[in-house]
Design an enzyme around this catalytic site. Structure first.
Site, PDB file in Angstrom:
ATOM      1  N   ASP A 196     -15.388   3.243   3.610  1.00  0.00           N
ATOM      2  CA  ASP A 196     -15.265   1.820   3.953  1.00  0.00           C
ATOM      3  C   ASP A 196     -16.560   1.042   3.673  1.00  0.00           C
ATOM      4  O   ASP A 196     -16.570  -0.188   3.744  1.00  0.00           O
ATOM      5  CB  ASP A 196     -14.889   1.663   5.432  1.00  0.00           C
ATOM      6  CG  ASP A 196     -13.475   2.166   5.699  1.00  0.00           C
ATOM      7  OD1 ASP A 196     -12.657   2.180   4.756  1.00  0.00           O
ATOM      8  OD2 ASP A 196     -13.187   2.553   6.845  1.00  0.00           O
TER       9      ASP A 196
ATOM     10  N   ARG B 121       0.830  -1.212   0.000  1.00  0.00           N
ATOM     11  CA  ARG B 121       0.000   0.000   0.000  1.00  0.00           C
ATOM     12  C   ARG B 121       0.870   1.269   0.000  1.00  0.00           C
ATOM     13  O   ARG B 121       1.971   1.282   0.532  1.00  0.00           O
ATOM     14  CB  ARG B 121      -0.963  -0.044   1.192  1.00  0.00           C
ATOM     15  CG  ARG B 121      -1.898  -1.242   1.071  1.00  0.00           C
ATOM     16  CD  ARG B 121      -2.886  -1.311   2.188  1.00  0.00           C
ATOM     17  NE  ARG B 121      -3.811  -0.198   2.168  1.00  0.00           N
ATOM     18  CZ  ARG B 121      -4.666   0.066   3.144  1.00  0.00           C
ATOM     19  NH1 ARG B 121      -4.699  -0.704   4.220  1.00  0.00           N
ATOM     20  NH2 ARG B 121      -5.484   1.088   3.075  1.00  0.00           N
TER      21      ARG B 121
HETATM   22  C1  S3P Z   1      -9.310   5.685   8.555  1.00  0.00           C
HETATM   23  C2  S3P Z   1      -9.402   6.414   7.392  1.00  0.00           C
HETATM   24  C3  S3P Z   1      -9.826   5.827   6.103  1.00  0.00           C
HETATM   25  C4  S3P Z   1     -10.529   4.489   6.288  1.00  0.00           C
HETATM   26  C5  S3P Z   1      -9.783   3.595   7.244  1.00  0.00           C
HETATM   27  C6  S3P Z   1      -9.654   4.256   8.607  1.00  0.00           C
HETATM   28  C7  S3P Z   1      -8.861   6.356   9.793  1.00  0.00           C
HETATM   29  O1  S3P Z   1      -8.681   5.623   5.288  1.00  0.00           O
HETATM   30  O2  S3P Z   1     -10.667   3.850   5.054  1.00  0.00           O
HETATM   31  O3  S3P Z   1     -10.478   2.362   7.401  1.00  0.00           O
HETATM   32  O4  S3P Z   1      -9.028   5.779  10.891  1.00  0.00           O
HETATM   33  O5  S3P Z   1      -8.354   7.487   9.705  1.00  0.00           O
HETATM   34  P1  S3P Z   1      -8.117   6.775   4.301  1.00  0.00           P
HETATM   35  O6  S3P Z   1      -7.579   7.853   5.144  1.00  0.00           O
HETATM   36  O7  S3P Z   1      -7.073   6.081   3.489  1.00  0.00           O
HETATM   37  O8  S3P Z   1      -9.298   7.214   3.478  1.00  0.00           O
END
Ligand code: S3P
Length: 431
Positions: free
Chosen positions: A314, A122
């Site tokens: 999500d 990632r």
């Molecule tokens: C999260 C942010 C989101 C989400 C992840 C949790 C967080 O990701 O998809 O499950 O706790 O800040 P991204 O910041 O990549 O959108």
């Protein structure tokens, strides 16, 4: 391989207290670890991702006690944190990795971060590049893990985010706590604001302007340990909300769910699709919470664009599943972030729904789904791709057919919802 259950003819019925919010559980451990005094966390999510965060802070020297009903972080300020003797293991958790990159940048030692095979694919440049603007060096493996955070020197910056990501925003906010002067972080679109809310609760000064996207952070706050009740995770509740919406005759209640407006996009989608949803707000001191009741109903198609995505990023696998059951053609756009989640979720959703006989056209940033009442299963072996949310999407989809379906790699669900199948059995007549 796990055999998945179908729903009874009478539908799904019952009440579920979903596990604690994943994002809030991570942040409670992190902020407790850099504060003075004990932080007591109840309804903490014991999913593997949050346990990765907990272990990482233990490895950095923080004393953390975990019992069945609470976690106590014995904070002694940042002074007690020291370099870990070995690489910090981020497991499968993007949130642990990205938030910790910002936080570790402020501490006076270097830290090496490693992760599992999925996490190691990632993108981490989205954090290391903006942190450069704050004077931070993170050595990565061509923008991926393993990475080494060179800690200790941060200067203030004004930074405009290039992606709509709460993880990146939070990393920059956490780094800004250690800067020489106030910093400003400007988002593309508002994303989940749990870091800002919780930091202020611990005594920091983090302000969001009226435009909802400009965040200013005052450095070097005196953070004090707090008592945190972690509300139910709407991203976990959403699996059963979807299940109730797509199974005729269902009536399911999800208790004490976090209703922070930066997270409730799935409620708006259900409303637009004409699902039968009732939300009852409950009194709360911190983040808003409430009970959500969903009954089975006939669904109409949905159109999602980029502006809708952050509040349900999500839940898009579930939006796709709802669309697969709706009467007509749905269009999901502006969701290219799904390509860099635990797996490429656009490929995974399209492949799995097609196995059920649903027509899905993939786009670079989403998909077009033609819903149908009667699916025609053409492959009985569904796959989680090692991604918890794809695994759970498949288990919910399986409720809708009488065919015997099997799920490959169901253990991945432990990342965010270790009791998922027990909770599903609660509303599925014990199945
Ligand atoms: C999260 C942010 C989101 C989400 C992840 C949790 C967080 O990701 O998809 O499950 O706790 O800040 P991204 O910041 O990549 O959108």
């Amino acid at each position: 391989m796990k055999k998945l259950s179908s729903a009874p003819k009478s539908g799904l019925h019952g009440t579920i207290v979903v596990p604690g919010d994943k994002s809030i559980s991570h942040r409670a451990i992190m902020l407790g670890s850099i504060s003075e005094g004990d932080t007591t966390i109840t309804h903490f999510l014991e999913g593997e991702d949050c346990l990765s965060t907990l272990q990482a802070f233990r490895d950095l020297g923080v004393e953390i006690d975990k019992t069945d009903d609470k976690v106590v972080v014995h904070g002694k300020g940042t002074g007690q944190l020291h370099a870990s003797e070995h690489a910090l293991d981020m497991g499968n958790s993007g949130t642990t990795t990205r938030l910790m990159m910002g936080l570790l940048a402020g501490l006076p030692f270097d830290s090496k971060l490693v992760g599992d095979a999925s996490l190691s694919k990632r993108p981490m440049k989205r954090v290391s590049e903006p942190l450069k603007e704050f004077g931070v060096t993170i050595e990565t493996n061509d923008g991926k893990l393993p990475a080494t955070v060179k800690g200790g020197s941060i200067h203030a910056a004004n930074y405009q985010l290039q992606v709509a990501s709460a993880q990146v925003k939070s990393a920059l906010i956490l780094a800004s706590l250690f800067a020489d002067e106030p910093s400003a972080i400007i988002e593309q679109l508002p994303t989940r604001n749990h870091t800002e809310i919780m930091l202020n609760q611990f005594g920091a000064n983090v302000k969001t302007a009226d435009d909802d996207v400009t965040i200013t952070v005052q450095p070097h706050p005196k953070l004090k340990g707090q008592t945190i009740y972690v509300p139910g995770d709407i991203s976990s509740a959403a699996f059963f909300m979807t299940a109730a919406a797509i199974i005729p005759g269902s009536d399911v209640v999800l208790k004490n769910v976090n209703l922070n407006p930066t997270r409730t996009g799935v409620l708006k989608v259900l409303e637009k699709m004409h699902a039968d949803v009732t939300v009852t707000e409950l009194p709360s001191k911190g983040e808003p919470i409430g009970d959500i009741r969903v009954k089975g109903s006939k669904l109409t198609p949905i159109q999602l664009t980029a502006a809708d995505v952050p509040a349900l990023v999500d839940e898009i696998p579930l939006v796709a599943l709802l669309a697969a059951c709706a009467d007509g053609v749905s269009d999901i756009s502006g969701a290219e972030e799904l390509r860099v989640k635990e797996t490429d979720r656009i490929v995974a959703i399209a492949t799995e729904l097609r196995k059920l006989g649903v027509q899905v056209e993939e786009k670079p940033d989403g998909m077009i789904i033609t819903g149908r009442k009667d699916w025609q299963v053409n492959d009985h072996h569904l796959d989680s791709y090692g991604d918890h949310r794809i695994g759970m999407m498949n288990a919910i989809a399986a409720l809708r057919t009488d065919e015997d379906l099997f799920l490959q790699n169901p253990e991945s669900i432990n990342i965010s919802y270790p009791n998922f199948f027990q909770d599903l059995a609660e509303i599925n007549g014990g199945e």
